[in-house]
Design a protein around this motif. Structure first.
Motif, PDB file in Angstrom:
ATOM      1  N   GLU A   4       1.717  -0.912   0.570  1.00  0.00           N
ATOM      2  CA  GLU A   4       1.536  -0.834  -0.884  1.00  0.00           C
ATOM      3  C   GLU A   4       2.506  -1.758  -1.606  1.00  0.00           C
ATOM      4  N   GLN A   7       1.222  -5.430  -1.108  1.00  0.00           N
ATOM      5  CA  GLN A   7       0.018  -5.793  -1.857  1.00  0.00           C
ATOM      6  C   GLN A   7       0.329  -6.327  -3.247  1.00  0.00           C
ATOM      7  N   HIS A 276      -5.672  -1.072   7.802  1.00  0.00           N
ATOM      8  CA  HIS A 276      -6.115  -1.186   6.408  1.00  0.00           C
ATOM      9  C   HIS A 276      -7.449  -1.912   6.315  1.00  0.00           C
ATOM     10  N   THR A 332      -8.987  -3.861  -1.755  1.00  0.00           N
ATOM     11  CA  THR A 332      -8.757  -2.478  -2.172  1.00  0.00           C
ATOM     12  C   THR A 332     -10.055  -1.683  -2.095  1.00  0.00           C
ATOM     13  N   GLU A 333      -9.917  -0.364  -2.208  1.00  0.00           N
ATOM     14  CA  GLU A 333     -11.106   0.484  -2.273  1.00  0.00           C
ATOM     15  C   GLU A 333     -11.947   0.144  -3.492  1.00  0.00           C
TER      16      GLU A 333
END
Length: 350
Positions: A4, A7, A276, A332-333
């Motif tokens: 995190e 990113q 990931h 990302t999602e």
């Protein structure tokens, strides 16, 4: 470095799902290249500092794939690095390649046809069984560009070793997200501008000593010298005694960006990145009612998919007639859901 936290070092616009075409630079890469370009513009510095990035990159790449840095050669493209390997094959040799192989790992073998080198292409699923006593070399991508299929690396190596065949691996679509032991192969080549997120123009080759001893460095120049800075002028031939004899003179600014990119990947950890990337790929597949896979690259057939994605601002690719989506550390999602909304017509929850 935690994922995190890492990113935050990227600045992608939403909807970038095309790392299999090119990776996005993290802030340290962007900054390093901009600073080098600014220095070049006004002649503020000499070039040697830019050249030091090559050594950093070589060491970082060797660490990522688990081989000695002395066995790593640098170049600009995969096909250029494979050319002396192909040229060293004996006349009449037989090479086995998957039929879907990207041509950078196919054409170098095919152009040796005038010397009687035979290239047999077979389905990827049948590659292991196709390796036999007549096989001199097997060449394949660790992850296929067209559809993201992950090759059974260790099985292929075992089959090749059983028949004394050489193993050449193009890991361009794998290195940076898929952990693997480069030392199992005889040659591993990687273009760094995809999953390694470097500027285009830098590439690596692991060349096992037993292989490179039979190769001729036809592209040798000053940078292939035992001491490049003492190899500017005149004879005698004085090449490096390790894989550097196959180096070509580096495109400086590409390497200025390559070093921090690889060092950041190592800091995050390839296993962390793999978890990931594959999780996002499987979220995408699940949203389309497809079974999960093991790759960061997926391909789907959805009517009108290309147009639907383009209207939603999702950037993906079309390969072999199918939409190809690829997911990396900065994905990302929300990127996945944006693509799923576009493809399935489901309402945007926002």
């Amino acid at each position: 470095m935690e994922l995190e936290q890492a990113q935050k070092l990227w600045q992608p616009q939403p909807g970038w799902l095309n790392t299999a075409s090119y990776g996005l630079p993290p802030d340290p890469v962007w900054t390093a290249v901009q600073e080098a370009l600014a220095d070049w513009r006004v002649g503020r510095t000499s070039w040697e500092g830019w050249g030091e990035a090559v050594d950093r990159s070589r060491v970082a790449f060797a660490g990522l794939v688990g081989v000695p840095a002395a066995d790593v050669s640098i170049g600009s493209t995969v096909s250029q690095l494979l050319a002396p390997v192909a040229a060293a094959l004996p006349a009449g040799a037989t090479v086995v390649v998957p039929e879907v192989e990207f041509t950078s790992n196919l054409f170098p073998w095919l152009v040796q046809g005038e010397r009687g080198v035979e290239v047999r292409t077979v389905p990827l699923a049948g590659l292991v069984d196709a390796i036999d006593a007549h096989t001199d070399l097997v060449a394949f991508s660790l992850v296929q560009s067209a559809d993201g299929a992950v090759a059974p690396y260790e099985e292929i190596v075992a089959a090749a070793r059983a028949h004394d065949a050489l193993v050449v691996v193009d890991a361009t679509q794998a290195c940076g997200w898929l952990p693997f032991d480069g030392g199992l192969a005889d040659v591993v080549v990687v273009g760094a501008y995809k999953w390694l997120m470097a500027p285009r123009g830098s590439a690596f080759a692991y060349l096992a000593p037993s292989v490179r001893d039979g190769m001729r460095p036809d592209a040798a120049g000053w940078y292939a010298g035992q001491d490049p800075h003492a190899s500017y002028y005149g004879p005698p031939l004085r090449l490096a005694d390790d894989a550097r004899r196959f180096d070509i003179s580096p495109a400086w600014f590409s390497w200025v960006g390559t070093a921090p990119a690889l060092e950041l990947i190592a800091e995050i950890g390839v296993p962390v990145i793999r978890a990931h990337d594959v999780a996002l790929a499987n979220r995408f597949l699940a949203g389309l009612g497809r079974p999960p896979g093991e790759s960061a690259i997926v391909t789907v057939e959805v009517p009108g998919a290309r147009e639907k994605l383009e209207r939603a601002g999702v950037r993906a690719a079309v390969r072999a007639g199918r939409v190809r989506a690829s997911f990396h550390v900065y994905s990302t999602e929300a990127d996945v859901d944006l693509a799923l909304d576009a493809l399935t017509g489901r309402p945007d929850p926002g």
